[in-house]
Design a protein around this motif. Structure first.
Motif, PDB file in Angstrom:
ATOM      1  N   VAL A 158      35.395  37.255  21.623  1.00 51.67           N
ATOM      2  CA  VAL A 158      35.793  37.201  23.030  1.00 51.67           C
ATOM      3  C   VAL A 158      37.048  38.043  23.236  1.00 51.67           C
ATOM      4  CG1 VAL A 158      36.523  35.730  24.931  1.00 51.67           C
ATOM      5  CG2 VAL A 158      34.829  34.895  23.281  1.00 51.67           C
ATOM      6  N   SER A 159      36.967  38.966  24.173  1.00 48.37           N
ATOM      7  CA  SER A 159      38.125  39.791  24.503  1.00 48.37           C
ATOM      8  C   SER A 159      37.994  40.267  25.936  1.00 48.37           C
ATOM      9  CB  SER A 159      38.234  40.999  23.560  1.00 48.37           C
ATOM     10  OG  SER A 159      37.128  41.863  23.734  1.00 48.37           O
ATOM     11  N   GLY A 160      39.130  40.568  26.540  1.00 47.40           N
ATOM     12  CA  GLY A 160      39.110  41.049  27.911  1.00 47.40           C
ATOM     13  C   GLY A 160      40.499  41.277  28.440  1.00 47.40           C
ATOM     14  N   ASP A 161      40.565  41.738  29.653  1.00 44.09           N
ATOM     15  CA  ASP A 161      41.821  42.035  30.334  1.00 44.09           C
ATOM     16  C   ASP A 161      42.127  40.887  31.291  1.00 44.09           C
ATOM     17  OD1 ASP A 161      43.900  42.971  31.921  1.00 44.09           O
ATOM     18  OD2 ASP A 161      43.172  45.040  31.889  1.00 44.09           O
ATOM     19  N   ILE A 162      43.058  39.999  30.897  1.00 45.26           N
ATOM     20  CA  ILE A 162      43.341  38.815  31.698  1.00 45.26           C
ATOM     21  C   ILE A 162      44.002  39.173  33.033  1.00 45.26           C
ATOM     22  CG2 ILE A 162      43.490  37.299  29.707  1.00 45.26           C
ATOM     23  CD1 ILE A 162      46.495  37.496  29.823  1.00 45.26           C
ATOM     24  N   TYR A 163      44.687  40.292  33.091  1.00 38.99           N
ATOM     25  CA  TYR A 163      45.319  40.699  34.342  1.00 38.99           C
ATOM     26  C   TYR A 163      44.282  41.289  35.308  1.00 38.99           C
ATOM     27  CZ  TYR A 163      49.508  40.047  31.551  1.00 38.99           C
ATOM     28  OH  TYR A 163      50.480  39.509  30.755  1.00 38.99           O
ATOM     29  N   LYS A 164      43.326  41.998  34.749  1.00 43.00           N
ATOM     30  CA  LYS A 164      42.254  42.545  35.576  1.00 43.00           C
ATOM     31  C   LYS A 164      41.392  41.421  36.140  1.00 43.00           C
ATOM     32  CE  LYS A 164      38.531  45.992  35.417  1.00 43.00           C
ATOM     33  NZ  LYS A 164      37.791  46.941  34.541  1.00 43.00           N
ATOM     34  N   ALA A 165      41.183  40.364  35.345  1.00 42.89           N
ATOM     35  CA  ALA A 165      40.361  39.241  35.785  1.00 42.89           C
ATOM     36  C   ALA A 165      40.952  38.560  37.011  1.00 42.89           C
ATOM     37  CB  ALA A 165      40.212  38.234  34.646  1.00 42.89           C
ATOM     38  N   ILE A 166      42.274  38.573  37.125  1.00 41.57           N
ATOM     39  CA  ILE A 166      42.942  37.941  38.264  1.00 41.57           C
ATOM     40  C   ILE A 166      42.644  38.685  39.570  1.00 41.57           C
ATOM     41  CG2 ILE A 166      45.216  37.388  39.238  1.00 41.57           C
ATOM     42  CD1 ILE A 166      46.201  36.868  36.430  1.00 41.57           C
ATOM     43  N   MET A 167      42.264  39.961  39.477  1.00 41.67           N
ATOM     44  CA  MET A 167      42.008  40.781  40.656  1.00 41.67           C
ATOM     45  C   MET A 167      40.543  40.708  41.104  1.00 41.67           C
ATOM     46  SD  MET A 167      45.028  41.785  41.097  1.00 41.67           S
ATOM     47  CE  MET A 167      44.765  42.898  42.468  1.00 41.67           C
ATOM     48  N   ASN A 168      39.812  39.729  40.634  1.00 34.35           N
ATOM     49  CA  ASN A 168      38.389  39.594  40.955  1.00 34.35           C
ATOM     50  C   ASN A 168      38.165  39.583  42.473  1.00 34.35           C
ATOM     51  OD1 ASN A 168      35.688  38.553  41.301  1.00 34.35           O
ATOM     52  ND2 ASN A 168      35.789  37.828  39.200  1.00 34.35           N
ATOM     53  N   PRO A 169      37.363  40.504  43.019  1.00 35.37           N
ATOM     54  CA  PRO A 169      37.175  40.584  44.476  1.00 35.37           C
ATOM     55  C   PRO A 169      36.390  39.420  45.065  1.00 35.37           C
ATOM     56  CG  PRO A 169      35.712  42.108  43.342  1.00 35.37           C
ATOM     57  CD  PRO A 169      36.624  41.565  42.296  1.00 35.37           C
ATOM     58  N   VAL A 170      35.661  38.673  44.226  1.00 37.72           N
ATOM     59  CA  VAL A 170      34.902  37.529  44.725  1.00 37.72           C
ATOM     60  C   VAL A 170      35.833  36.350  45.028  1.00 37.72           C
ATOM     61  CG1 VAL A 170      33.066  35.864  44.170  1.00 37.72           C
ATOM     62  CG2 VAL A 170      32.860  38.245  43.435  1.00 37.72           C
ATOM     63  N   TYR A 171      36.984  36.343  44.376  1.00 39.57           N
ATOM     64  CA  TYR A 171      37.885  35.199  44.458  1.00 39.57           C
ATOM     65  C   TYR A 171      38.433  34.919  45.861  1.00 39.57           C
ATOM     66  CZ  TYR A 171      42.070  32.348  43.622  1.00 39.57           C
ATOM     67  OH  TYR A 171      43.038  31.380  43.674  1.00 39.57           O
ATOM     68  N   PRO A 172      38.997  35.899  46.599  1.00 41.73           N
ATOM     69  CA  PRO A 172      39.613  35.580  47.902  1.00 41.73           C
ATOM     70  C   PRO A 172      38.673  34.899  48.885  1.00 41.73           C
ATOM     71  CG  PRO A 172      40.326  37.735  47.157  1.00 41.73           C
ATOM     72  CD  PRO A 172      39.228  37.312  46.225  1.00 41.73           C
ATOM     73  N   PRO A 173      37.471  35.457  49.176  1.00 42.23           N
ATOM     74  CA  PRO A 173      36.608  34.753  50.137  1.00 42.23           C
ATOM     75  C   PRO A 173      36.121  33.408  49.617  1.00 42.23           C
ATOM     76  CG  PRO A 173      35.427  36.584  49.131  1.00 42.23           C
ATOM     77  CD  PRO A 173      36.854  36.716  48.720  1.00 42.23           C
ATOM     78  N   LEU A 174      35.898  33.314  48.295  1.00 45.59           N
ATOM     79  CA  LEU A 174      35.441  32.058  47.715  1.00 45.59           C
ATOM     80  C   LEU A 174      36.513  30.978  47.835  1.00 45.59           C
ATOM     81  CD1 LEU A 174      33.171  30.607  46.183  1.00 45.59           C
ATOM     82  CD2 LEU A 174      34.196  31.428  44.050  1.00 45.59           C
ATOM     83  N   LEU A 175      37.771  31.335  47.586  1.00 46.53           N
ATOM     84  CA  LEU A 175      38.861  30.368  47.664  1.00 46.53           C
ATOM     85  C   LEU A 175      39.101  29.917  49.106  1.00 46.53           C
ATOM     86  CD1 LEU A 175      41.169  28.802  46.358  1.00 46.53           C
ATOM     87  CD2 LEU A 175      42.631  30.800  46.755  1.00 46.53           C
ATOM     88  N   ILE A 176      39.159  30.850  50.038  1.00 48.53           N
ATOM     89  CA  ILE A 176      39.391  30.484  51.441  1.00 48.53           C
ATOM     90  C   ILE A 176      38.258  29.611  51.953  1.00 48.53           C
ATOM     91  CG2 ILE A 176      39.644  31.378  53.779  1.00 48.53           C
ATOM     92  CD1 ILE A 176      40.995  33.842  52.575  1.00 48.53           C
TER      93      ILE A 176
END
Length: 366
Positions: A158-176
């Motif tokens: 398992v590896s990835g960019d944790i800072y890039k994950a925070i910028m997920n475009p699905v997140y803002p409309p889903l959270l609101i």
């Protein structure tokens, strides 16, 4: 390990948890608002206390089933937990901070009630209300990630960019969408509860107040829907086709998701209609008794529509993804009958608890 049974166990516990956590987020906000107003109008203090007691009752259920979900994920879906923990460490930390603040402020809010320094009491109440919204602010990153795994580079290891994950475009409309839904469900639930409170004019007035703002929150949530739908269409077309296929003219493979989407929208529109008529005094309090069941139905339908649209994948990337069976913990050798028995026992305990709470409420003990 049967993947279907493991998925059913996770889905049932998740739905129960989401129902109660959404209720107590909205009820917590309501209790704080009424408590603020009760500083100048002492007659409202008992209204705020009753709402707060309902919050505590629902918080207990959401907390217990939140713990159960953690156990199920760690035991049955261990590879999935590994990915989420590595990629979404900071959002998970935000939720954990929210949980700590929420639980401690609930205790502090109750035990500082009536103290001479009411400003400190209201500050604790404000923290209680805000921290409720912090919890989904972190956990909704998980749902955004499995809708569109931005930041994931490899699953073995398992590896990835944790800072890039925070910028997920699905997140803002889903959270609101989630925040508005939690506000609406909590307010509509309290509206129904107070409609059962008898002929007490104060409770009926606040029942109508909660109905008005619960209906407006539902209307705003529906208005946010196209933004979420467009985001999924761009970044997760597989899910978009399964959820909105009827509207898009390109039906997906999962008709249940499309059906549940229509149920969610339909129940939401009915909610708005009834709540606004009730708050304007155009209908009797009998109509308010429909608000809580319809709000819960809309929530369940929306979650089923959204989450089941990933099937047979657990994490969706574009038009395909990571299949569910590849994220199951096959090292855990547990008989299916044990999982079924656990499900049945926990649901029976929940039903007994809810019957007890309802009996206590109808007897005016809370």
């Amino acid at each position: 390990m049967d993947v279907g049974l493991a998925l059913i166990a996770l889905a049932i516990f998740l739905l129960i948890h989401l129902v109660f956590v959404n209720i107590n987020i909205g009820v917590g906000l309501f209790s704080f608002i009424v408590r603020v107003k009760s500083i100048e109008d002492r007659g409202l203090e008992e209204v705020a206390k009753k709402a707060f007691r309902i919050l505590v009752a629902s918080e207990f259920v959401s907390g217990v089933f939140g713990t159960i979900i953690t156990v199920v994920l760690a035991g049955l879906w261990t590879p999935m937990v590994n990915i989420i923990t590595v990629i979404l460490f900071f959002p998970l930390l935000l939720s954990l901070i929210g949980i700590i603040l929420r639980l401690t402020s609930i205790v502090g809010f109750w035990y500082t009630w009536g103290m001479e320094n009411y400003k400190l009491h209201l500050l604790i109440g404000f923290i209680m209300a805000v921290s409720g919204f912090m919890i989904p602010a972190g956990f909704r990153y998980i749902f955004a990630f499995i809708d569109y795994p931005m930041g994931l580079e490899s699953i073995n290891p398992v590896s990835g960019d944790i800072y890039k994950a925070i910028m997920n475009p699905v997140y803002p409309p889903l959270l609101i969408h989630t925040w508005l839904g939690a506000t609406a469900i909590g307010l509509l639930f309290i509206s129904t509860v107070f409609a059962f409170a008898g002929d007490n004019k104060v409770y009926l007035d606040w029942s109508r107040w909660a109905s008005k703002f619960g209906g407006l929150a539902t209307l705003l949530q529906l208005a946010i829907g196209p933004w979420l739908a467009y985001t999924l269409y761009i970044y997760s077309p597989y899910m978009a086709a399964n959820i909105y296929g009827v509207i898009l003219g390109s039906p997906g493979k999962i008709m249940l998701s499309q059906s549940m989407f229509l149920v969610m929208v339909g129940s939401g529109l009915i909610l708005i209609f009834i709540s606004l008529l009730y708050c304007m005094g155009k209908t009797s309090r009998t109509s308010a008794k429909l608000l809580a069941p319809l709000a819960i139905l809309s929530l369940i339908a929306g979650e089923v529509s959204h989450d089941y649209s990933r099937y047979p994948y657990m994490v969706v990337g574009g038009l395909d993804g990571i299949r569910m069976e590849s994220l199951l913990n096959y090292l855990l050798d547990i008989d299916s009958i044990i999982i079924v028995a656990g499900l049945v026992i926990l649901i029976i305990i929940l039903l007994v608890y809810l019957i007890l709470i309802w009996y206590i409420f109808t007897r005016r003990y809370i």
